[in-house]
Design a protein around this motif. Sequence first.
Motif, PDB file in Angstrom:
ATOM      1  N   GLU A  76      46.112  52.418 -15.444  1.00 59.06           N
ATOM      2  CA  GLU A  76      46.955  53.708 -15.107  1.00 59.06           C
ATOM      3  C   GLU A  76      48.371  53.497 -15.166  1.00 59.06           C
ATOM      4  O   GLU A  76      49.198  54.104 -15.500  1.00 59.06           O
ATOM      5  CB  GLU A  76      46.719  54.046 -13.657  1.00 59.06           C
ATOM      6  CG  GLU A  76      45.481  54.875 -13.223  1.00 59.06           C
ATOM      7  CD  GLU A  76      45.868  56.337 -13.882  1.00 59.06           C
ATOM      8  OE1 GLU A  76      46.649  57.099 -13.161  1.00 59.06           O
ATOM      9  OE2 GLU A  76      45.032  56.666 -14.796  1.00 59.06           O
ATOM     10  N   ALA A  77      48.686  52.355 -14.746  1.00 58.84           N
ATOM     11  CA  ALA A  77      50.009  51.667 -14.783  1.00 58.84           C
ATOM     12  C   ALA A  77      50.546  51.687 -16.358  1.00 58.84           C
ATOM     13  O   ALA A  77      51.546  52.149 -16.418  1.00 58.84           O
ATOM     14  CB  ALA A  77      50.183  50.268 -14.335  1.00 58.84           C
ATOM     15  N   PRO A 100      54.303  52.497 -20.852  1.00 62.36           N
ATOM     16  CA  PRO A 100      53.707  51.602 -21.800  1.00 62.36           C
ATOM     17  C   PRO A 100      54.196  50.181 -21.675  1.00 62.36           C
ATOM     18  O   PRO A 100      53.734  49.341 -22.243  1.00 62.36           O
ATOM     19  CB  PRO A 100      53.961  52.498 -23.070  1.00 62.36           C
ATOM     20  CG  PRO A 100      53.957  53.849 -22.378  1.00 62.36           C
ATOM     21  CD  PRO A 100      54.814  53.580 -20.911  1.00 62.36           C
ATOM     22  N   GLU A 101      55.668  50.072 -21.589  1.00 61.73           N
ATOM     23  CA  GLU A 101      56.383  48.817 -21.777  1.00 61.73           C
ATOM     24  C   GLU A 101      55.612  47.725 -20.899  1.00 61.73           C
ATOM     25  O   GLU A 101      55.574  46.584 -21.367  1.00 61.73           O
ATOM     26  CB  GLU A 101      57.592  48.785 -21.046  1.00 61.73           C
ATOM     27  CG  GLU A 101      58.643  49.583 -22.223  1.00 61.73           C
ATOM     28  CD  GLU A 101      58.365  51.066 -22.124  1.00 61.73           C
ATOM     29  OE1 GLU A 101      57.884  51.704 -21.138  1.00 61.73           O
ATOM     30  OE2 GLU A 101      58.781  51.684 -23.088  1.00 61.73           O
ATOM     31  N   ILE A 102      54.784  48.034 -19.863  1.00 57.32           N
ATOM     32  CA  ILE A 102      54.141  47.010 -19.010  1.00 57.32           C
ATOM     33  C   ILE A 102      52.964  46.473 -19.464  1.00 57.32           C
ATOM     34  O   ILE A 102      52.633  45.561 -19.220  1.00 57.32           O
ATOM     35  CB  ILE A 102      54.032  47.291 -17.621  1.00 57.32           C
ATOM     36  CG1 ILE A 102      52.928  48.322 -17.368  1.00 57.32           C
ATOM     37  CG2 ILE A 102      55.276  47.857 -16.843  1.00 57.32           C
ATOM     38  CD1 ILE A 102      52.250  48.165 -16.125  1.00 57.32           C
ATOM     39  N   ALA A 103      52.595  47.140 -20.564  1.00 56.32           N
ATOM     40  CA  ALA A 103      51.257  46.578 -21.523  1.00 56.32           C
ATOM     41  C   ALA A 103      51.464  45.178 -21.584  1.00 56.32           C
ATOM     42  O   ALA A 103      50.305  44.729 -21.887  1.00 56.32           O
ATOM     43  CB  ALA A 103      50.980  47.613 -22.574  1.00 56.32           C
ATOM     44  N   GLU A 149      38.990  49.565 -21.273  1.00 57.32           N
ATOM     45  CA  GLU A 149      37.798  49.215 -20.871  1.00 57.32           C
ATOM     46  C   GLU A 149      38.028  47.989 -20.236  1.00 57.32           C
ATOM     47  O   GLU A 149      37.529  47.520 -19.145  1.00 57.32           O
ATOM     48  CB  GLU A 149      36.683  49.053 -22.195  1.00 57.32           C
ATOM     49  CG  GLU A 149      36.117  49.999 -22.591  1.00 57.32           C
ATOM     50  CD  GLU A 149      37.313  50.867 -23.588  1.00 57.32           C
ATOM     51  OE1 GLU A 149      37.894  49.707 -24.378  1.00 57.32           O
ATOM     52  OE2 GLU A 149      37.697  51.743 -23.889  1.00 57.32           O
ATOM     53  N   GLY A 150      38.484  46.973 -21.051  1.00 57.12           N
ATOM     54  CA  GLY A 150      38.807  45.319 -20.506  1.00 57.12           C
ATOM     55  C   GLY A 150      39.792  45.478 -19.002  1.00 57.12           C
ATOM     56  O   GLY A 150      39.817  44.223 -18.448  1.00 57.12           O
ATOM     57  N   LEU A 151      40.300  46.487 -18.786  1.00 59.86           N
ATOM     58  CA  LEU A 151      41.401  46.520 -17.832  1.00 59.86           C
ATOM     59  C   LEU A 151      40.843  46.976 -16.497  1.00 59.86           C
ATOM     60  O   LEU A 151      40.062  47.872 -16.666  1.00 59.86           O
ATOM     61  CB  LEU A 151      42.776  47.118 -18.442  1.00 59.86           C
ATOM     62  CG  LEU A 151      43.293  46.711 -19.623  1.00 59.86           C
ATOM     63  CD1 LEU A 151      44.290  47.697 -20.037  1.00 59.86           C
ATOM     64  CD2 LEU A 151      44.041  45.461 -19.173  1.00 59.86           C
ATOM     65  N   ASN A 152      41.453  46.592 -15.439  1.00 61.03           N
ATOM     66  CA  ASN A 152      40.841  47.322 -14.041  1.00 61.03           C
ATOM     67  C   ASN A 152      41.760  48.787 -14.197  1.00 61.03           C
ATOM     68  O   ASN A 152      42.793  48.611 -14.643  1.00 61.03           O
ATOM     69  CB  ASN A 152      41.109  46.408 -12.723  1.00 61.03           C
ATOM     70  CG  ASN A 152      42.474  46.280 -12.506  1.00 61.03           C
ATOM     71  OD1 ASN A 152      43.236  47.240 -12.135  1.00 61.03           O
ATOM     72  ND2 ASN A 152      42.821  45.190 -11.930  1.00 61.03           N
ATOM     73  N   LYS A 153      41.337  49.495 -13.354  1.00 52.43           N
ATOM     74  CA  LYS A 153      41.409  50.994 -13.371  1.00 52.43           C
ATOM     75  C   LYS A 153      43.267  51.126 -13.042  1.00 52.43           C
ATOM     76  O   LYS A 153      44.000  51.792 -13.613  1.00 52.43           O
ATOM     77  CB  LYS A 153      40.830  51.706 -12.147  1.00 52.43           C
ATOM     78  CG  LYS A 153      40.895  53.071 -12.680  1.00 52.43           C
ATOM     79  CD  LYS A 153      39.920  53.848 -11.736  1.00 52.43           C
ATOM     80  CE  LYS A 153      40.065  55.339 -11.461  1.00 52.43           C
ATOM     81  NZ  LYS A 153      41.476  55.799 -10.674  1.00 52.43           N
ATOM     82  N   GLY A 164      49.696  61.011 -27.960  1.00 54.28           N
ATOM     83  CA  GLY A 164      49.215  59.753 -27.939  1.00 54.28           C
ATOM     84  C   GLY A 164      48.747  59.531 -26.547  1.00 54.28           C
ATOM     85  O   GLY A 164      49.082  59.749 -25.529  1.00 54.28           O
ATOM     86  N   GLU A 165      47.709  58.313 -26.578  1.00 52.36           N
ATOM     87  CA  GLU A 165      47.041  57.765 -25.249  1.00 52.36           C
ATOM     88  C   GLU A 165      48.092  57.469 -24.308  1.00 52.36           C
ATOM     89  O   GLU A 165      48.200  57.308 -23.030  1.00 52.36           O
ATOM     90  CB  GLU A 165      46.088  56.793 -25.494  1.00 52.36           C
ATOM     91  CG  GLU A 165      45.263  56.517 -24.629  1.00 52.36           C
ATOM     92  CD  GLU A 165      44.376  55.441 -25.040  1.00 52.36           C
ATOM     93  OE1 GLU A 165      43.159  55.587 -24.794  1.00 52.36           O
ATOM     94  OE2 GLU A 165      44.552  54.677 -25.975  1.00 52.36           O
ATOM     95  N   LEU A 166      49.355  56.602 -24.741  1.00 49.55           N
ATOM     96  CA  LEU A 166      50.110  56.206 -23.920  1.00 49.55           C
ATOM     97  C   LEU A 166      51.300  57.091 -23.514  1.00 49.55           C
ATOM     98  O   LEU A 166      52.237  56.676 -22.676  1.00 49.55           O
ATOM     99  CB  LEU A 166      50.913  55.068 -24.558  1.00 49.55           C
ATOM    100  CG  LEU A 166      49.992  53.562 -24.938  1.00 49.55           C
ATOM    101  CD1 LEU A 166      50.456  52.621 -25.440  1.00 49.55           C
ATOM    102  CD2 LEU A 166      48.969  53.170 -23.579  1.00 49.55           C
ATOM    103  N   GLN A 167      51.260  58.106 -23.954  1.00 48.72           N
ATOM    104  CA  GLN A 167      52.148  59.318 -23.549  1.00 48.72           C
ATOM    105  C   GLN A 167      51.960  59.846 -22.242  1.00 48.72           C
ATOM    106  O   GLN A 167      50.703  60.221 -21.964  1.00 48.72           O
ATOM    107  CB  GLN A 167      52.421  60.351 -24.501  1.00 48.72           C
ATOM    108  CG  GLN A 167      53.318  61.663 -24.413  1.00 48.72           C
ATOM    109  CD  GLN A 167      54.774  60.876 -24.462  1.00 48.72           C
ATOM    110  OE1 GLN A 167      54.966  60.109 -25.136  1.00 48.72           O
ATOM    111  NE2 GLN A 167      55.460  61.715 -23.574  1.00 48.72           N
ATOM    112  N   GLN A 168      52.920  59.731 -20.969  1.00 50.70           N
ATOM    113  CA  GLN A 168      52.290  60.455 -19.860  1.00 50.70           C
ATOM    114  C   GLN A 168      51.970  61.843 -19.839  1.00 50.70           C
ATOM    115  O   GLN A 168      53.264  62.549 -19.581  1.00 50.70           O
ATOM    116  CB  GLN A 168      53.053  59.709 -18.682  1.00 50.70           C
ATOM    117  CG  GLN A 168      54.518  59.618 -18.955  1.00 50.70           C
ATOM    118  CD  GLN A 168      55.195  59.488 -17.897  1.00 50.70           C
ATOM    119  OE1 GLN A 168      56.188  58.794 -17.844  1.00 50.70           O
ATOM    120  NE2 GLN A 168      54.932  60.132 -16.482  1.00 50.70           N
TER     121      GLN A 168
END
Length: 132
Positions: free
Chosen positions: A92-93, A98-101, A84-88, A34-38
């Motif tokens: 990363e964060a 993922p919770e801070i999404a 895309e719409g988020l800054n880098k 998953g993309e959100l898995q670190q």
Amino acid sequence: MHEWALAEAVISTVSQIAGKERLKEVTEVRIKVGELQQVELDILKFALSQLETPKFRNAKFNIETVSAELKCRVCGYKWIFGKEGLNKDVAEAIHFVPEIAHAYVKCPECGSPDFEILQGRGIWLESVKGVK
Ligand SMILES: [Zn+2]
């Protein structure tokens, strides 16, 4: 270091499957992350290559990243999480926590920050191929 733990889990699960299917040799293992898995894919691949047993000598590890899918709890709208719409830094964060999404991502339909993550976390085995 948790890539090594994941790699160990993958090898041991695949070994069990290979045992059950009576495979002499494993030729291909498809893994989805998953993309959100670190997970650092390079480290995971390296760990897999270090941990593999003779049964895996010719195995190809195919690792694919799966986009995160989010669903709004207010209006039910589903969308694919795009960095895309988020800054880098924010992207990363979110990747690491993922919770801070919820602090940065809002429903594109109604603007609500209240959503659930349907897909995009975890790591799983898609398929195992081998020779009997
Ligand atoms: Zn919504």
